[in-house]
Design an enzyme around this catalytic site. Structure first.
Site, short mmCIF file in Angstrom:
data_model
loop_
_atom_site.label_atom_id
_atom_site.label_comp_id
_atom_site.label_asym_id
_atom_site.label_seq_id
_atom_site.Cartn_x
_atom_site.Cartn_y
_atom_site.Cartn_z
N PRO A 23 0.42 10.77 -0.03
CA PRO A 23 -0.29 10.76 1.26
C PRO A 23 -1.71 11.26 1.03
O PRO A 23 -1.91 12.44 0.74
CB PRO A 23 0.52 11.72 2.13
CG PRO A 23 1.45 12.44 1.22
CD PRO A 23 1.39 11.85 -0.14
N ASP A 27 -4.51 14.70 -2.48
CA ASP A 27 -3.09 14.58 -2.15
C ASP A 27 -2.78 15.64 -1.08
O ASP A 27 -2.77 16.84 -1.36
CB ASP A 27 -2.28 14.83 -3.44
CG ASP A 27 -0.80 14.63 -3.24
OD1 ASP A 27 -0.32 14.74 -2.09
OD2 ASP A 27 -0.11 14.38 -4.26
N HIS A 28 -2.52 15.17 0.13
CA HIS A 28 -2.40 16.10 1.25
C HIS A 28 -1.07 16.87 1.21
O HIS A 28 -0.86 17.80 1.98
CB HIS A 28 -2.53 15.32 2.57
CG HIS A 28 -3.09 16.14 3.70
ND1 HIS A 28 -3.23 17.51 3.63
CD2 HIS A 28 -3.54 15.79 4.92
CE1 HIS A 28 -3.74 17.95 4.77
NE2 HIS A 28 -3.94 16.92 5.57
N ARG A 29 -0.16 16.49 0.28
CA ARG A 29 1.06 17.29 0.16
C ARG A 29 0.73 18.64 -0.43
O ARG A 29 1.41 19.63 -0.18
CB ARG A 29 2.07 16.58 -0.77
CG ARG A 29 2.62 15.30 -0.21
CD ARG A 29 3.44 14.58 -1.23
NE ARG A 29 2.66 14.24 -2.43
CZ ARG A 29 3.17 13.64 -3.50
NH1 ARG A 29 4.45 13.31 -3.55
NH2 ARG A 29 2.41 13.35 -4.53
N ILE A 68 -2.83 19.76 -1.01
CA ILE A 68 -4.15 20.29 -0.68
C ILE A 68 -4.42 20.13 0.81
O ILE A 68 -4.21 19.04 1.37
CB ILE A 68 -5.23 19.58 -1.52
CG1 ILE A 68 -5.04 19.97 -2.99
CG2 ILE A 68 -6.63 19.93 -1.06
CD1 ILE A 68 -5.72 19.07 -3.95
#
Ligand code: CAO
Length: 438
Positions: free
Chosen positions: A232, A408-410, A412
């Site tokens: 994501p 990577d929003h998982r 950061i």
């Protein structure tokens, strides 16, 4: 005296390469450092330079063969010129002596060199009618090297069911492995299901030409697809004022050019990003979803996307945090040149912890780069241009560089990404920051 040149160590994790082009013929005189065969790995095409000198007596390979490290490529005999030279010392001693060592010590090609891995030994296809598999493999319709056929036979894979990715649909070892892996994995989890839709018949609207995808294109497509589906990702944008930096860069360009480098925005960014990764170590990690771990790398290797005629390649500047801008500029120039000449070794494109993609030399005001999985962030750079900026009292001409950080929003959060990119922008604006905090 006859000596044999064997496939050198091409990089960690590379167990086989496929012969694409043989660059010499029996009777040719070859020299140390001269490319003799072009091979394809799962990363790129590479020209393999000889580590021996002499006249080619025997070629042990054919186009389409799959070779392992140590497989014999060719045998040469000494001619008068070789004896007069009296030595085979290569111009680049470090690289070629390593290869020579590999060539001497590697075991000759044998059936054991390319083995089915443990994970594919219990293939469900063993249940298929073995006579059917045999007959397809024995047939001449599927183009594949004998070693690939043998490998497929050992796994019980029916090669008529495998799509070849080599030239003119030729089967490679990787095609057989991929096919076997898919059979073993079975249908994917529902969340990972991809619904390919049939293409329309384009010929209804005019002539078309169909071209097989090159291996680099196929791998780029696979990697982008994997990253797009599994990560994501969000892109955060910022602008850096590089007006002063551009003046400084021009001042120091000449001495670096004399040393064989090119002091460009990219070279400077590699150094700045390496310092930013030290300060923001979350951007220098990978996510291990299966083991629920964050892997924090204790080294900083920056990959730089290079646009080449054969496709996108990403050579890596290793330990970039320990190198100065001059050393980085020289190394980048060498890597980018060799990437365009298809002379990079696969190992030189592995192990990046963060990547930079600079499209600004071409143009653009902004774009969203895709994270180069298993890395967790990538910096995209667009074209720096002079624009009017308000200084509180008046408009001033300033060179502004658009920066786009995809993360990577998982792993950061947005605020952390904003802080990372601001630090990069400020280091471009005020290089003293590197001295103080880098
Ligand atoms: N804005 C303004 N000027 C820029 C710039 C930018 N973002 N980036 C580079 N420049 C300037 C350089 O500083 C240099 O200026 P001078 O001639 O005054 O010294 C000039 O443009 C030419 O630079 P370059 O392109 O030769 O070298 P580089 O180190 O900046 O870039 C490389 C090297 C390998 C990154 C580049 O050649 C390249 O291949 N870019 C494409 C990368 C790519 O395809 N990315 C997409 C990946 S995803 O599909």
């Amino acid at each position: 005296m006859a000596s044999t040149f064997a496939v050198p160590e091409l990089g960690e994790g590379i167990d086989a390469v496929e012969v694409v082009t043989i660059l010499v013929a029996v009777g040719d005189r070859i020299e140390v450092g001269q490319p003799v065969v072009e091979v394809e790995t799962d990363k790129a095409s590479v020209e393999v330079p000889s580590t021996i000198t002499g006249v080619v007596e025997t070629l042990h390979i054919e186009v389409g063969d799959s070779l392992a490290t140590g497989s014999p490529v060719l045998t040469v005999v000494e001619d008068e010129a070789t004896q007069e030279d009296g030595n085979d010392n290569p111009p680049d001693e470090s690289r070629n002596s390593r290869e020579a060592e590999n060539a001497e010590t590697s075991a000759p090609f044998s059936e054991e060199v390319i083995k089915p891995t443990e994970s594919v030994k219990s293939l469900p296809v063993q249940e298929a009618d073995p006579r059917q598999a045999e007959s397809s493999q024995a047939g001449t319709k599927v183009p594949a090297a004998p070693s690939v056929r043998r490998f497929a036979r050992e796994l019980g894979v029916d090669i008529s069911q495998v799509t070849g990715s080599g030239s003119e649909g030729r089967l490679t070892l990787d095609d057989v492995k991929d096919h076997a892996r898919h059979l073993l994995e079975g249908p994917r989890a529902t969340s990972d299901v991809h619904f390919p839709r049939p293409l329309p018949d384009f010929k209804r609207w005019g002539d078309v030409e169909e071209q097989p995808m090159s291996k680099i294109r196929r791998l780029t497509a696979e990697r982008m697809d994997h990253s797009w589906r599994s990560v994501p990702q969000v892109t955060h944008n910022d602008l850096a004022n590089i007006t002063d930096l551009e003046h400084t860069r021009r001042r120091f360009k000449a001495p670096i050019e004399e040393a064989g480098g090119k002091l460009t925005v990219t070279a400077i960014l590699v150094k700045i990003v390496a310092s930013a990764l030290k300060r923001f170590p979350d951007f220098n990690t990978s996510l291990d979803v299966e083991r629920q771990l964050v892997v924090k790398k204790q080294y900083i290797n920056v990959g730089v996307a290079v646009d080449t005629p054969s496709g996108l390649l990403v050579p890596v500047i290793r330990n970039a945090d320990t190198k100065n801008v001059k050393a980085i500029a020289i190394e980048m120039q060498d890597l980018a040149t060799r990437a365009r000449e298809r002379k990079l070794l696969p190992d030189e494109m592995q192990g990046a912890t963060f990547s930079i993609s600079n499209l600004g030399g071409i143009g653009g005001t902004g774009f969203s780069p895709i994270v180069n999985w298993p890395e967790v962030a990538i910096l995209g750079v667009s074209r720096g241009r002079v624009q009017a900026e308000w200084n509180g009292e008046a408009f001033e001409p300033r060179t502004m560089l658009p920066l786009s950080l995809t993360y990577d929003h998982r792993l950061i959060d947005g605020a952390e990404a904003a802080r990372f990119l601001r630090w990069v922008a400020e280091a471009l604006e005020e290089p003293m920051l590197l001295v103080l905090e880098g």
